[in-house]
Design a protein around this motif. Sequence first.
Motif, mmCIF file in Angstrom:
data_model
loop_
_atom_site.group_PDB
_atom_site.id
_atom_site.type_symbol
_atom_site.label_atom_id
_atom_site.label_comp_id
_atom_site.label_asym_id
_atom_site.label_seq_id
_atom_site.Cartn_x
_atom_site.Cartn_y
_atom_site.Cartn_z
ATOM 1 N N ARG A 69 18.464 -4.207 -37.643
ATOM 2 C CA ARG A 69 19.368 -5.229 -37.095
ATOM 3 C C ARG A 69 18.571 -6.333 -36.426
ATOM 4 N NH1 ARG A 69 25.046 -2.473 -35.120
ATOM 5 N NH2 ARG A 69 25.588 -1.846 -37.238
ATOM 6 N N HIS A 74 24.250 -8.949 -37.258
ATOM 7 C CA HIS A 74 23.751 -7.983 -36.282
ATOM 8 C C HIS A 74 22.306 -8.309 -35.945
ATOM 9 C CE1 HIS A 74 27.096 -5.236 -36.287
ATOM 10 N NE2 HIS A 74 27.104 -5.223 -37.606
ATOM 11 N N TYR A 85 18.301 1.650 -25.519
ATOM 12 C CA TYR A 85 19.144 2.246 -26.556
ATOM 13 C C TYR A 85 19.459 1.335 -27.728
ATOM 14 C CZ TYR A 85 22.840 -0.148 -23.920
ATOM 15 O OH TYR A 85 23.610 -1.090 -23.287
ATOM 16 N N HIS A 86 18.817 0.157 -27.794
ATOM 17 C CA HIS A 86 18.928 -0.652 -29.017
ATOM 18 C C HIS A 86 17.558 -0.693 -29.686
ATOM 19 C CE1 HIS A 86 22.708 -2.407 -27.401
ATOM 20 N NE2 HIS A 86 23.006 -2.479 -28.698
ATOM 21 N N HIS A 87 17.559 -0.489 -30.997
ATOM 22 C CA HIS A 87 16.320 -0.581 -31.767
ATOM 23 C C HIS A 87 16.456 -1.653 -32.819
ATOM 24 C CE1 HIS A 87 15.146 3.046 -29.824
ATOM 25 N NE2 HIS A 87 16.218 3.666 -30.269
ATOM 26 N N TRP A 211 29.277 6.404 -31.600
ATOM 27 C CA TRP A 211 29.813 6.545 -32.957
ATOM 28 C C TRP A 211 30.962 5.575 -33.121
ATOM 29 C CZ3 TRP A 211 30.815 12.202 -35.092
ATOM 30 C CH2 TRP A 211 30.854 12.182 -36.498
ATOM 31 N N GLY A 237 29.811 5.265 -38.443
ATOM 32 C CA GLY A 237 28.380 5.123 -38.207
ATOM 33 C C GLY A 237 28.026 5.607 -36.815
ATOM 34 N N MET A 238 27.059 6.526 -36.768
ATOM 35 C CA MET A 238 26.647 7.053 -35.464
ATOM 36 C C MET A 238 25.155 6.802 -35.299
ATOM 37 S SD MET A 238 27.251 10.661 -33.611
ATOM 38 C CE MET A 238 27.142 11.710 -35.051
#
Length: 877
Positions: A69, A74, A85-87, A211, A237-238
């Motif tokens: 993303r 995105h 927690y975002h990659h 999720w 999507g999880m």
Amino acid sequence: MLTAKEIRDSFKEFFKSKGHVIVPSAPMVIKDDPTLMFTNAGMNQFKDIIFGNKAARNTRVADSQKCLRVSGKHNDLEEVGMDTYHHTMFEMLGNWSFGDYFKEEAIDWAWEYLVDVLGLDPNRLYATVFEGYAPEGLTRDDEAAHIWEKHLPVDHIINGNKHDNFWEMGDTGPCGPCSEIHIDLRSDEERAAIPGAELVNKDNPQVIEIWNLVFMQYNRKADGSLEPLPARVIDTGMGFERLCMALQGKKSNYDTDVFTPLINKIADLSGKKYGEDHKVDIAMRVIADHVRTIAFSIADSQLPGNAKAGYVIRRILRRAVRYAYTFLGQKEAFMYRLVDTLIASMGEAYPELPAQRELIMKVIKEEEDAFLRTLDKGIAMLEGAIASARKAGKTEISGKEAFTLYDTYGFPLDLTELILKENGMTMDQDGFDVEMQAQKTRARNAAAVEATDWVVVNELPDQEFVGYDKTEAETQIARYRHVKQKNREYYQVILGVTPFYAEMGGQVGDRGYLEDTATGERIEIYDTKRENGIGVHLVAKMPANPASTFRAVIDTEARNATAANHTATHLLHQALREVLGTHVEQRGSFVSPEILRFDFSHFQKVTPEELRRVERLANKRVRMAIARDEHRNVPIERARELGAMALFGEKYGDEVRVIRYGDSIELCGGTHVENTGNIGMIKILSESSIASGIRRIEAVTGARVEDMIDEATDTVHQISAMFNNAPNVLQALRKAIDENAALKKEIQEAMLERANALTATLIEKSTVINGMRLVSLGGIRVPDMVKTIAMNVRRDSPEKTIFVATTKDNAGKPLITVALTDDLVATGMNAAALARSGAKAIKGGGGGQPGFAQAGGKDAEGLSAAYDIIIDELKKH
Ligand code: ATP
Ligand code: MG
């Protein structure tokens, strides 16, 4: 505690037990979709099914998908490293129903998996439901809410707005409400103090979405209205890394076993510790995250580059280098040393990584090295800008300078700011924003596409491609639409049956025409592209009667030339592996009727001898006229048995096509000649490097080789004719070159003599001006000679002497030459200034040293005026 691998496996196991077929991840880098560069969600690979272009082979599937993303809709790049927690790249676990089950099962199974199978605490879970949107007549998703009430108390079910809880892929197409599952990871005290419900969707790093369950039940049309979707879709999507964090009791994705090996290795290599200094921590997270993205995209054959997807990857790599440089003190390439650690933890699940270890490391290292050099250059430029701003009494550098550094040299803005701050300077932020905005507008205008709704002409089954066997077919138009893009307007036409090959795998699309069988009207098809899995024919205008029956006919000459080039790439590939070794692997190709390009991995230049051998081997097979052996719709395992080279990243459900000519066996969807003899001959034009570790061959085949040979022989004949057809042209040419060199030398010597003689005469005829000797020269002169005379004058009359020449060369171009002896220079006189003052009169300019300067111009008429100006200047001294 479950390991990451066990968690991934358990997801697949669970959905298998619910009747799902488990499919592999599609590649992260998307090659054949003009609308998307990278897979950014699990559903991407099912787009053609969701759009209804292709029937689903299985109505229930599940997988773990590599996602990225960093661009388009995105883009989480700026968050990455800052939060936990975002990659950029992450794995998305997902399950799908294509016209099979809907909300009830989707919600019940999500719950069963999280709570019953994994044992997550239900008190920590929250679900959001779509609250409705009156302007579009959409009411709250009560259906989903009621299902959630089976599992959750009502205060754990939260309404969400259109932005968060109504999912749309684009401006048009399938869409619908969604329900997200959030988890509250805070301590009991914190949770008692503030209920989790208040923190859902509030950017709290401990209360996060894990999720998303999407319920596609509408289709949005181009006018914005919604209609029910005939086959409803479940798409979930999880975030895998987030799930690992929740299950392993961690507060950050980077503390799970997905990332700790990388973080530890970075700490090792840099000698810094994780968890002590905020900025160092960010840098370590950025690097741990980005190295995954870069390694995986290289493995998917996307190398860092200057355009499109390659540029995105390059920017990500540079972002990581810059963090390592500034916060971890890494002034030398560093990230490539993390590749082995990455392979140790992910290589088993993703075998494309170990298989390409050497290439991945090499590419990363070279990119790092190159960017570190840029950083050095950028810092020098910035220091220059700071110095000149200071000189001008300013404490700010212009936005334009900062933007040039950023845009042209890829120099990160935050680093510019940091260095400025260290120097007590700032930059003009508004100016920078203006430049940035202008560039964005340019990019947007270039990309904007406007399309109308599809006009359905005939209700037809899925498109059938018959182009492997036929060059024409009787067909009807299924649908069409009008598209506006930049300054182009055209129609996209979907045919029921088509012989037209749609651009894919580097092979250009077919061209040809449509002929109305009733009226004979012909419409040119100028290209064929692939979108969402089907061929889209491009035409400038629609036929008068779209509902008619047509003959679709391809341009066979172009097709045959393309096929010859495509088959030639296979033979070259095979020969390259034989000559250079089996490390040679295809990295990309381009095949058109005119030319072929073939990119492959190899670490040094291919020598001319090696190229010759490759060419000879391939041409030998051309002459053997080996017949094509084609296997269609082969499952991937069978293709491997046949000996096709192991290819990674085949998409789920793709039965492959195997093309074989003797021992050349490849998976390929392209069009190929009946036997290799049809190629005629292969001629390699060039071999070059296109990126580190990647070489490119360009070649032509068939009639193009004839053209080339004709051109080459014509040239030789013409040269030969110039030498009166001497029996040995090479010798004659050599002789002419030698003679020419000898003559040049003689002329130079003669000129020197003349210059010396002339110098003496000129000095004799010199005049005196303000107590200085003035030596003047005019007329038509060779510039080299003027310079020699100027130097002679300085040598032969070393005191208080000025030399002024206003001359023309043989072509009539004016030239001003001024020379001063050193004693005059010492008094402050300047030859360059004098030459410039005269240059205006000849519409020119120039410069040089205080003792010698020249200025050229456009207007020889002004030469005498120029002379007068210079003399006037001299009189002032
Ligand atoms: P968020 O609001 O947290 O950015 P999202 O709404 O963008 O999430 P979706 O597009 O619904 O997320 O993606 C489905 C799931 O993928 C999310 O629930 C989350 O667990 C995970 N996810 C999304 N973006 C990322 C990312 N950049 N890094 C890691 N996981 C992500
Ligand atoms: Mg997001």
